[in-house]
Design a protein around this motif. Structure first.
Motif, short mmCIF file in Angstrom:
data_model
loop_
_atom_site.label_atom_id
_atom_site.label_comp_id
_atom_site.label_asym_id
_atom_site.label_seq_id
_atom_site.Cartn_x
_atom_site.Cartn_y
_atom_site.Cartn_z
N SER A 72 -2.36 -7.10 64.32
CA SER A 72 -1.05 -6.88 64.93
C SER A 72 -0.30 -8.21 64.87
CB SER A 72 -1.20 -6.40 66.37
OG SER A 72 0.06 -6.09 66.93
N TYR A 73 0.72 -8.28 64.05
CA TYR A 73 1.44 -9.53 63.83
C TYR A 73 2.82 -9.50 64.48
CZ TYR A 73 -2.24 -10.33 60.39
OH TYR A 73 -3.46 -10.47 59.77
N ASP A 74 3.43 -10.68 64.57
CA ASP A 74 4.70 -10.80 65.28
C ASP A 74 5.81 -9.98 64.63
OD1 ASP A 74 4.76 -12.39 63.02
OD2 ASP A 74 5.81 -14.06 63.98
N HIS A 75 5.82 -9.90 63.31
CA HIS A 75 6.92 -9.19 62.66
C HIS A 75 6.83 -7.67 62.84
CE1 HIS A 75 4.13 -8.34 59.35
NE2 HIS A 75 3.86 -9.62 59.29
N TYR A 76 5.70 -7.16 63.36
CA TYR A 76 5.63 -5.74 63.68
C TYR A 76 6.66 -5.37 64.75
CZ TYR A 76 1.12 -5.32 61.21
OH TYR A 76 0.13 -5.31 60.27
N LEU A 77 6.99 -6.32 65.61
CA LEU A 77 7.93 -6.05 66.70
C LEU A 77 9.31 -5.67 66.17
CD1 LEU A 77 6.98 -9.03 69.04
CD2 LEU A 77 6.34 -6.63 69.31
N LEU B 106 5.40 4.39 71.97
CA LEU B 106 4.24 4.76 71.16
C LEU B 106 3.84 3.63 70.21
CD1 LEU B 106 5.16 8.45 70.23
CD2 LEU B 106 3.42 7.68 71.87
N MET B 107 4.82 3.03 69.55
CA MET B 107 4.51 1.98 68.59
C MET B 107 3.98 0.73 69.28
SD MET B 107 4.91 3.37 65.71
CE MET B 107 4.41 1.86 64.90
N LEU B 108 4.58 0.34 70.40
CA LEU B 108 4.10 -0.84 71.11
C LEU B 108 2.69 -0.62 71.65
CD1 LEU B 108 7.38 -1.84 72.96
CD2 LEU B 108 6.23 -3.16 71.18
N SER B 109 2.42 0.59 72.10
CA SER B 109 1.06 0.90 72.56
C SER B 109 0.07 0.77 71.41
CB SER B 109 1.01 2.32 73.12
OG SER B 109 1.85 2.45 74.26
N ALA B 110 0.47 1.21 70.23
CA ALA B 110 -0.41 1.08 69.06
C ALA B 110 -0.61 -0.39 68.69
CB ALA B 110 0.18 1.84 67.88
N PHE B 111 0.45 -1.20 68.80
CA PHE B 111 0.33 -2.61 68.46
C PHE B 111 -0.63 -3.34 69.40
CE2 PHE B 111 4.94 -2.45 66.72
CZ PHE B 111 4.48 -1.80 65.58
N ARG C 209 0.46 -19.98 67.65
CA ARG C 209 1.64 -19.16 67.89
C ARG C 209 1.26 -17.75 68.29
NH1 ARG C 209 5.99 -18.44 64.89
NH2 ARG C 209 6.22 -16.48 66.02
N ALA C 210 0.02 -17.35 68.05
CA ALA C 210 -0.42 -16.01 68.45
C ALA C 210 -0.29 -15.81 69.96
CB ALA C 210 -1.87 -15.78 68.01
N GLU D 257 -3.31 -13.08 64.90
CA GLU D 257 -3.13 -11.73 65.44
C GLU D 257 -2.70 -11.79 66.90
OE1 GLU D 257 -6.53 -9.34 64.71
OE2 GLU D 257 -6.71 -9.95 62.62
N ALA D 258 -1.79 -10.90 67.27
CA ALA D 258 -1.19 -10.94 68.61
C ALA D 258 -1.77 -9.92 69.57
CB ALA D 258 0.33 -10.72 68.50
#
Length: 398
Positions: A305-310, A294-299, A355-356, A241-242
């Motif tokens: 929260s994983y890398d591919h969410y970006l 908004l999305m980055l704040s939620a991540f 890698r996290a 998790e990131a």
């Protein structure tokens, strides 16, 4: 949008040549074929959802598997896949994932009115596929995040054309499949689009409520999955998790302090996103940058929260490159993505379980860059001759 020859934007928006399209097709085709050859069940993450669907069809509860973190509506959506042989899923899912990513990129381009035949259309997608490791990882896993990668730019495209209710329906369907885009409700709240917000909320609520009636444990998500999410998962999952609340404790920071810092950063990010929304400038960059904020704040605070969410926020930001003052023209936008370059081995971070730290750097740096741009970009757009002077298209009158 600048299209003159004196600016790189002019070169980017002109038609791409045949060799560029051939190269893009080769990369996407190789990614899909390689995934078909090395995965089963459409990828590890897709297999989790499909297995939940098979369990349900067999009379069991999908929430017996702690890794199944989706709403009841996703169980019903997975049922058609559950009826297919695994050999068919091996081919269909990777191809569908690549197509969803391509369509999401196309919607992001049209959001910014960039021609689909342009050089940016080819080079941007080629850069994501070959230069951003989570792109290939998302396809290989078959993760349902691909639905959000398509839904977000489609929603913004519809909103920029004044079709807010349809945009709300798109986000609602995406949330019903995977609740990743739930923070987008704040955009509709900022815009005071109450009917669209109601549609966004009602679609997943009704879909999940109806689907839950057909499950052996209708409240399984609330009684089993939600507590598991709030408790921070298990030790193994936290390694990947990131979000700062999971990464900082691994560096010796107390958990309560890490959580407080993440919440503070997320609150600042939401405030910056709201300022960007209320600021001047063309509608399209405001929609893209506000949503990304908004999305980055939620991540920063979501578990997990994983890398591919970006990959959810990158296409709308990258497609805005032709605009003067776009966030994609900021140096830190690109520096934040450096840890995600495929094939680069970083000392002491080469282990998969480490890698996290790289993913967290990218998340935090990108969130800080977008937040700063939301404030700084608003000031620049308000200046005479600034970005606002290029094209002032208010969302409310779109």
């Amino acid at each position: 949008m600048t299209t003159g020859k004196s600016d790189i934007s002019g070169w980017l928006v002109r038609p791409a040549s045949g060799p560029l399209w051939t190269g893009l097709a080769a990369v996407l085709g190789a990614l899909a074929v390689h995934t078909v050859l090395v995965t089963s069940g459409g990828g590890m993450d897709n297999a989790i959802v499909v297995d939940a669907g098979r369990t349900w069809l067999a009379g069991g509860s999908p929430y017996d598997d702690r890794r199944f973190l989706y709403f009841p509506s996703a169980v019903v959506a997975a049922a058609p896949q559950a009826l297919l042989p695994r050999s068919v899923l091996d081919v269909v899912v990777p191809v569908a994932a690549v197509l969803a990513l391509v369509l999401g990129w196309a919607c992001a381009l049209r959001l910014h009115r960039v021609p689909l035949r342009s050089r940016l259309a080819v080079l941007g997608l080629l850069g994501l596929a070959a230069g951003f490791a989570p792109f290939g990882q998302l396809v290989r896993l078959g993760n349902w995040t691909v639905t959000a990668v398509l839904a977000l730019p489609l929603c913004l495209l519809l909103a920029s054309r004044g079709r807010w209710v349809a945009a709300g329906a798109v986000i609602g369907v995406a949330v019903a499949l995977k609740p990743l885009l739930a923070p987008m409700a704040l955009l509709f709240l900022f815009a005071r689009r109450w009917a669209a917000l109601a549609v966004l909320v009602l679609v997943p609520v009704v879909a999940s409520a109806v689907a839950a009636l057909f499950l052996p444990d209708p409240t399984g998500f609330l009684t089993r999955t939600l507590p598991f999410l709030l408790s921070g998962h298990d030790a193994f999952m936290r390694l990947y998790e990131a979000e700062p609340a999971a990464v900082l404790p691994r560096l010796g920071v107390p958990g309560a302090v890490a959580t407080a810092l993440a919440l503070l950063a997320a609150a600042v990010g939401v405030g910056c996103a709201y300022r960007r929304w209320r600021g001047p400038g063309p509608a399209e960059p405001r929609l893209a940058e506000t949503s990304a904020g908004l999305m980055l704040s939620a991540f920063l605070v979501s578990r997990p929260s994983y890398d591919h969410y970006l990959l959810v926020v990158l296409p709308p930001l990258l497609a805005g490159l032709p605009y003067a003052g776009a966030v994609a023209r900021r140096p830190w936008f690109w520096l934040a993505l450096v840890p995600q370059l495929p094939g680069v081995t970083w000392p002491w971070l080469e282990s998969g379980r480490r890698r996290a730290f790289r993913d967290s750097f990218t998340l935090c740096a990108l969130a800080a860059t977008v937040a700063r741009h939301c404030v700084r970009g608003t000031r620049e757009a308000a200046r005479p001759g600034g970005a606002a002077g290029e094209r002032r298209t208010a969302v409310e009158s779109a």
